[in-house]
Design a protein around this motif. Sequence first.
Motif, mmCIF file in Angstrom:
data_model
loop_
_atom_site.group_PDB
_atom_site.id
_atom_site.type_symbol
_atom_site.label_atom_id
_atom_site.label_comp_id
_atom_site.label_asym_id
_atom_site.label_seq_id
_atom_site.Cartn_x
_atom_site.Cartn_y
_atom_site.Cartn_z
ATOM 1 N N ILE A 165 63.861 -69.982 8.533
ATOM 2 C CA ILE A 165 62.362 -70.494 8.649
ATOM 3 C C ILE A 165 61.214 -69.531 8.393
ATOM 4 N N ASN A 166 61.549 -68.442 9.580
ATOM 5 C CA ASN A 166 60.708 -67.369 9.803
ATOM 6 C C ASN A 166 60.684 -66.617 8.476
ATOM 7 N N THR A 167 61.735 -66.154 7.959
ATOM 8 C CA THR A 167 61.746 -65.546 6.712
ATOM 9 C C THR A 167 61.161 -66.095 5.467
ATOM 10 N N MET A 168 61.386 -67.445 5.311
ATOM 11 C CA MET A 168 60.444 -68.231 4.401
ATOM 12 C C MET A 168 59.036 -67.963 4.575
ATOM 13 N N GLN A 169 58.545 -68.305 5.814
ATOM 14 C CA GLN A 169 57.060 -68.188 5.772
ATOM 15 C C GLN A 169 56.621 -66.686 5.645
ATOM 16 N N LYS A 170 57.414 -65.997 6.040
ATOM 17 C CA LYS A 170 57.211 -64.424 5.638
ATOM 18 C C LYS A 170 56.968 -64.141 4.258
ATOM 19 N N ASN A 171 58.092 -64.705 3.429
ATOM 20 C CA ASN A 171 58.034 -64.411 1.963
ATOM 21 C C ASN A 171 56.799 -65.136 1.481
ATOM 22 N N ARG A 172 56.542 -66.267 1.831
ATOM 23 C CA ARG A 172 55.430 -67.266 1.207
ATOM 24 C C ARG A 172 53.938 -66.686 1.774
ATOM 25 N N GLY A 173 53.869 -66.253 2.729
ATOM 26 C CA GLY A 173 52.813 -65.775 3.474
ATOM 27 C C GLY A 173 51.874 -66.956 3.966
ATOM 28 N N VAL A 174 52.638 -68.109 4.308
ATOM 29 C CA VAL A 174 52.043 -69.241 5.005
ATOM 30 C C VAL A 174 52.656 -69.468 6.105
ATOM 31 N N ASP A 175 52.433 -70.048 7.208
ATOM 32 C CA ASP A 175 53.174 -70.793 8.258
ATOM 33 C C ASP A 175 53.149 -72.355 8.265
ATOM 34 N N SER A 176 52.579 -72.856 7.537
ATOM 35 C CA SER A 176 52.596 -74.401 7.322
ATOM 36 C C SER A 176 54.137 -74.855 6.972
ATOM 37 N N MET A 177 54.740 -75.645 7.549
ATOM 38 C CA MET A 177 55.877 -76.416 7.132
ATOM 39 C C MET A 177 55.589 -77.130 5.700
ATOM 40 N N LYS A 178 54.654 -77.984 5.920
ATOM 41 C CA LYS A 178 54.420 -78.852 4.661
ATOM 42 C C LYS A 178 54.314 -78.210 3.316
ATOM 43 N N ASN A 179 54.023 -77.018 3.283
ATOM 44 C CA ASN A 179 53.602 -76.418 2.309
ATOM 45 C C ASN A 179 54.522 -75.189 1.945
ATOM 46 N N LEU A 180 55.608 -75.292 2.648
ATOM 47 C CA LEU A 180 56.616 -73.915 2.379
ATOM 48 C C LEU A 180 57.444 -74.039 1.159
ATOM 49 N N VAL A 181 58.187 -75.227 0.905
ATOM 50 C CA VAL A 181 59.119 -75.305 -0.174
ATOM 51 C C VAL A 181 59.011 -76.464 -0.991
ATOM 52 N N ASN A 182 58.061 -76.988 -1.158
ATOM 53 C CA ASN A 182 57.638 -78.204 -1.713
ATOM 54 C C ASN A 182 57.529 -78.135 -3.246
ATOM 55 N N GLY A 183 57.915 -77.191 -3.949
ATOM 56 C CA GLY A 183 57.558 -77.026 -5.144
ATOM 57 C C GLY A 183 58.281 -76.077 -5.886
ATOM 58 N N PRO A 184 58.860 -75.897 -7.120
ATOM 59 C CA PRO A 184 59.775 -75.137 -7.871
ATOM 60 C C PRO A 184 59.268 -73.646 -7.484
ATOM 61 N N ALA A 185 58.246 -73.267 -7.672
ATOM 62 C CA ALA A 185 57.935 -71.893 -7.645
ATOM 63 C C ALA A 185 57.814 -71.550 -6.078
ATOM 64 N N LYS A 186 57.372 -72.301 -5.061
ATOM 65 C CA LYS A 186 57.161 -72.083 -3.908
ATOM 66 C C LYS A 186 58.809 -71.675 -3.125
ATOM 67 N N LEU A 187 59.628 -72.690 -3.557
ATOM 68 C CA LEU A 187 61.100 -72.354 -2.900
ATOM 69 C C LEU A 187 61.724 -71.058 -3.527
ATOM 70 N N THR A 188 61.400 -70.660 -4.799
ATOM 71 C CA THR A 188 61.864 -69.199 -5.237
ATOM 72 C C THR A 188 61.139 -68.149 -4.574
ATOM 73 N N GLN A 189 60.063 -68.394 -4.161
ATOM 74 C CA GLN A 189 59.252 -67.195 -3.513
ATOM 75 C C GLN A 189 59.837 -67.360 -2.135
ATOM 76 N N ALA A 190 59.777 -68.426 -1.335
ATOM 77 C CA ALA A 190 60.350 -68.359 0.031
ATOM 78 C C ALA A 190 61.991 -67.970 -0.049
ATOM 79 N N LEU A 191 62.757 -68.066 -1.090
ATOM 80 C CA LEU A 191 63.991 -67.760 -0.880
ATOM 81 C C LEU A 191 64.156 -66.296 -1.460
ATOM 82 N N GLY A 192 63.248 -65.396 -2.104
ATOM 83 C CA GLY A 192 63.329 -64.423 -2.916
ATOM 84 C C GLY A 192 64.043 -64.341 -3.802
ATOM 85 N N ILE A 193 64.004 -65.517 -4.630
ATOM 86 C CA ILE A 193 64.870 -65.631 -5.815
ATOM 87 C C ILE A 193 63.983 -64.963 -7.201
ATOM 88 N N THR A 194 64.402 -64.009 -7.807
ATOM 89 C CA THR A 194 63.600 -63.455 -9.140
ATOM 90 C C THR A 194 64.484 -63.292 -10.377
#
Length: 186
Positions: free
Chosen positions: A109-138
Motif C-alpha cells: 500500500i505504501n508503494t501504491m500511495q507513493k506511485n499515486r501521490g495520494v495517501d487516502s485509501m478511498k482514492n487509491l485504486v478505485n478507477g481503471p487509470a488509478k490502479l495502473t498508476q498505483a501498480l506502475g503498469i504502462t
Amino acid sequence: MIILPRAFYSRDTVTVAKSLIGKRIVRKIDKQEISGIIIETEAYRHKDDPASHAFRKITERNRVMFGEVGKAYVYFTYGMHYCFNVVARNSKFDAGAVLIRAISPENGINTMQKNRGVDSMKNLVNGPAKLTQALGITKEHYGVDLTEDSELFIVEGIKIHEKIIVSPRVGIKVAKEKMWNFKISI
DNA sequence: CCCTAGATTTACT
DNA sequence: GTAAATCTAGGGC
C-alpha cells in the motif's frame, strides 16, 4: 498461490469478466510484491459490441485482443492515462478483453500511495487509470502473459460472499444497454 | 455532497 | 481534425 490457467480465459468474455471478481492481481517491482483483489470489471467483446476497441477491425493498438487469451491489453487514453485489460474470449469471437476497473489493496500500500501521490485509501485504486498508476503498469506491459509468474500476473483470490452487482458499463457513449459491468462493494 | 472544466497524447475517421 | 473504456481540482450547495 495458484496462477489462473489459460483455460480460465478461454470462455465467453462476459463470463470471464464476472469470474475475475475476487481474484488477486500481483505486480512485482524489483523485490517488492504489490497485490490487490479485483472488485470491478467490464467486458468488451467484438462484433456485437460497438463500444469495444476491437469492434471494427484489427489495428496496431488492439491487435493483442485478437491474439492469445490470458495476455495483457494496456492502452493509453485521454492523453494521460493507461488502462489495463485481460484478453479473454471463446471460439465464437475473434477478439475480446476484460477491463479491470477497481481493486482492493492488499500488499504494498505504501508503494501504491507513493506511485499515486495520494495517501487516502478511498482514492487509491478505485478507477481503471488509478490502479495502473498505483501498480506502475504502462505500455511496456502490452502483451505480457498473465499466466506466468513474472512481474505481472493474476492468481486465485478470495471467496466472494457479497452479491455481484451488474450494471451498464461506465464512460461509453454507445451500447449502453449491455449490462457488462460487474462489481462488489467491500 | 454534486457539477464543471481542463489536462494532454494517440489513433482512427 | 477530433473523440477518447479518465482523473483532479475548484466552486457551489
